[in-house]
Design an enzyme around this catalytic site. Structure first.
Site, PDB file in Angstrom:
ATOM      1  N   ASP A   1      49.091  44.199  35.089  1.00  0.00           N
ATOM      2  CA  ASP A   1      48.506  43.862  36.391  1.00  0.00           C
ATOM      3  C   ASP A   1      47.868  45.113  37.002  1.00  0.00           C
ATOM      4  O   ASP A   1      48.569  46.041  37.396  1.00  0.00           O
ATOM      5  CB  ASP A   1      49.586  43.312  37.324  1.00  0.00           C
ATOM      6  CG  ASP A   1      48.988  42.852  38.643  1.00  0.00           C
ATOM      7  OD1 ASP A   1      48.390  41.762  38.657  1.00  0.00           O
ATOM      8  OD2 ASP A   1      49.072  43.595  39.642  1.00  0.00           O
TER       9      ASP A   1
ATOM     10  N   TYR B   1      43.980  50.570  43.132  1.00  0.00           N
ATOM     11  CA  TYR B   1      45.057  51.429  42.634  1.00  0.00           C
ATOM     12  C   TYR B   1      44.482  52.752  42.112  1.00  0.00           C
ATOM     13  O   TYR B   1      45.237  53.698  41.843  1.00  0.00           O
ATOM     14  CB  TYR B   1      45.876  50.754  41.528  1.00  0.00           C
ATOM     15  CG  TYR B   1      46.546  49.450  41.905  1.00  0.00           C
ATOM     16  CD1 TYR B   1      46.662  49.046  43.236  1.00  0.00           C
ATOM     17  CD2 TYR B   1      47.068  48.605  40.927  1.00  0.00           C
ATOM     18  CE1 TYR B   1      47.258  47.839  43.566  1.00  0.00           C
ATOM     19  CE2 TYR B   1      47.673  47.403  41.251  1.00  0.00           C
ATOM     20  CZ  TYR B   1      47.759  47.017  42.569  1.00  0.00           C
ATOM     21  OH  TYR B   1      48.358  45.827  42.885  1.00  0.00           O
TER      22      TYR B   1
ATOM     23  N   LYS C   1      41.707  43.067  40.394  1.00  0.00           N
ATOM     24  CA  LYS C   1      41.468  42.466  41.724  1.00  0.00           C
ATOM     25  C   LYS C   1      40.300  43.150  42.403  1.00  0.00           C
ATOM     26  O   LYS C   1      40.144  44.373  42.294  1.00  0.00           O
ATOM     27  CB  LYS C   1      42.717  42.626  42.606  1.00  0.00           C
ATOM     28  CG  LYS C   1      44.022  42.347  41.874  1.00  0.00           C
ATOM     29  CD  LYS C   1      45.248  42.481  42.742  1.00  0.00           C
ATOM     30  CE  LYS C   1      46.505  42.386  41.903  1.00  0.00           C
ATOM     31  NZ  LYS C   1      46.940  43.631  41.240  1.00  0.00           N
TER      32      LYS C   1
ATOM     33  N   HIS D   1      41.809  40.461  46.303  1.00  0.00           N
ATOM     34  CA  HIS D   1      43.038  41.212  46.605  1.00  0.00           C
ATOM     35  C   HIS D   1      43.677  40.803  47.941  1.00  0.00           C
ATOM     36  O   HIS D   1      44.899  40.640  48.029  1.00  0.00           O
ATOM     37  CB  HIS D   1      42.741  42.717  46.572  1.00  0.00           C
ATOM     38  CG  HIS D   1      43.923  43.543  46.216  1.00  0.00           C
ATOM     39  ND1 HIS D   1      43.847  44.664  45.416  1.00  0.00           N
ATOM     40  CD2 HIS D   1      45.238  43.415  46.523  1.00  0.00           C
ATOM     41  CE1 HIS D   1      45.065  45.177  45.262  1.00  0.00           C
ATOM     42  NE2 HIS D   1      45.912  44.439  45.926  1.00  0.00           N
TER      43      HIS D   1
END
Ligand code: A2P
Length: 282
Positions: free
Chosen positions: A43, A48, A77, A110
Site C-alpha cells: 500500500d 508518502y 493514491k 486519498h
C-alpha cells in the site's frame, strides 16, 4: 488468502503499509523483507514521498524471489493537491513512473474534497477526480479503483455523479476506533473496507484489555489487532520497518473467540489520529 472486490479482482487480505517509511534504503529493505515474509500486497501513496524507494524494493524483491508482477498487488493514491480530471491523470503518470510499474492494481482518492474547504465545488471536484480514475480503469492502467477517508455523505454524492462505484474505502480502523457506521454503509454497498493504522500507530499496543487478551491467546497485541481486522472482514495494512515485526504481523492464523471479539469491539475510543475528513485543512 484473498478478498474479492466487487469487480471480481482478487486482493490479498493483508497489505503492507508504507506511510512514514523513509525514502531511502529503509523502504527498499522493508518491501523486500515483506515479500520474503509472504506479503503480496503493498500500500503506497504519492504523499508518502517514498514511491521511488518503494518501487525499487518491489523490483528487487520480485527479482530476488522469482516472482512475477501479477503475483503482487500494488495500491497508490492521488494526493489532495492533485484533485480534478487533468491533474489526477498527471499525478497517476508520476506515481506509476516513480514506482517503476506499468499498471496499478488499485488507485484511490486519498481524501475527499469537503464542504469546509470547497463550499461550492466539493462535489464536482470529487466527481472530476473520480472521472479520471474511471478513465484509468477503462484503459486498463488500473485494475480497480476506490476512495479513502470517505464518509457516507461523500460516497452518496459520488454515487449520484459516477458510472463505476468505488470498490474500496480505506479508512482509519483499529481496536478503539472502528467507524462502524461507515463500515456498515460500505458493506451494504459491496465496498471493501481497508484499515489504515490497524495498530493505532502503536498506541493500541499498550491498552490493558488488548494486552490481557493477547497474553491469553499467546499472541502479540499487534497480531491481535491484525486478526481482529480480518475477523471483522476488513483488510488491515500494518506498517513496519522492523524485520521481526514485519514477519510477525502477517502470522495471524488464529481465531479470536467471540467473547474476546466483543470485548475488543466494545473498547472505548483509543489511539485515534483525530483526523476528521470534514474538518481537515490539508
Ligand atoms: P516500526 O515501523 O518502527 O516497526 P500502524 O500500521 O497502525 O500505522 O502502526 C505502525 C507503527 O507501529 C509503527 O510505528 C511501527 O514501528 C509500529 N509497529 C508495527 N508493527 C509492530 C509490532 N508488531 N509491535 C510493535 N510495534 C509495531
Amino acid at each position: 488468502m484473498n478478498y474479492t472486490l466487487s469487480n471480481g479482482v482478487s486482493i490479498p487480505r493483508i497489505g503492507f503499509g508504507t506511510w512514514q517509511t523513509p525514502d531511502d534504503q529503509t523502504a527498499v529493505d522493508a518491501v523486500k523483507t515483506a515479500f520474503a515474509c509472504g506479503y503480496r500486497h503493498i500500500d503506497a501513496a504519492a504523499v508518502y514521498a517514498n514511491e521511488k524507494s518503494v518501487g525499487r524494493g518491489i523490483a528487487v524483491g520480485l527479482s530476488e524471489l522469482g516472482l512475477k508482477r501479477e503475483d503482487i498487488f500494488v495500491t497508490s493514491k492521488v494526493w489532495n493537491t492533485e484533485r480534478g480530471y487533468e491533474r489526477t491523470l498527471a499525478a497517476f503518470d508520476k506515481t506509476l513512473s516513480d514506482l517503476g510499474l506499468e499498471y496499478l492494481d488499485l488507485y484511490l482518492i486519498h481524501w475527499p474534497a469537503v464542504k469546509k474547504q470547497f463550499p461550492d465545488s466539493w462535489e464536482d471536484l470529487n466527481a472530476s477526480t473520480w472521472r479520471a480514475l474511471e478513465k484509468l480503469l477503462a484503459e486498463g492502467k488500473v485494475r480497480s479503483i476506490g476512495v479513502s477517508n470517505f464518509y457516507e455523505h461523500h460516497l452518496q454524492s459520488l454515487f449520484a455523479r459516477c458510472k463505476v462505484k468505488p470498490m474500496v474505502n480505506q479508512i482509519e480502523y483499529h481496536p478503539g476506533f472502528r467507524q462502524q457506521s461507515v463500515v456498515d454503509f460500505c458493506r451494504s454497498e459491496g465496498i471493501l473496507i481497508e484499515a489504515w493504522s490497524p495498530l493505532g500507530r502503536g498506541s493500541v499496543l499498550t491498552n490493558p484489555v488488548m494486552v490481557d487478551i493477547a497474553a491469553r491467546l499467546k499472541v502479540s497485541v499487534a497480531q491481535l489487532c491484525v486478526a481482529w481486522c480480518l475477523q471483522n472482514r476488513t483488510l488491515p495494512l500494518p506498517k513496519s520497518v522492523t524485520p521481526s515485526r514485519i514477519a510477525a504481523n502477517i502470522q495471524v492464523d488464529f481465531e479470536i473467540p467471540q467473547a474476546q471479539m466483543q470485548a475488543i469491539d466494545n473498547l472505548p475510543e483509543c489511539g485515534s489520529s483525530g483526523l476528521n475528513a470534514d474538518e481537515i485543512d490539508f
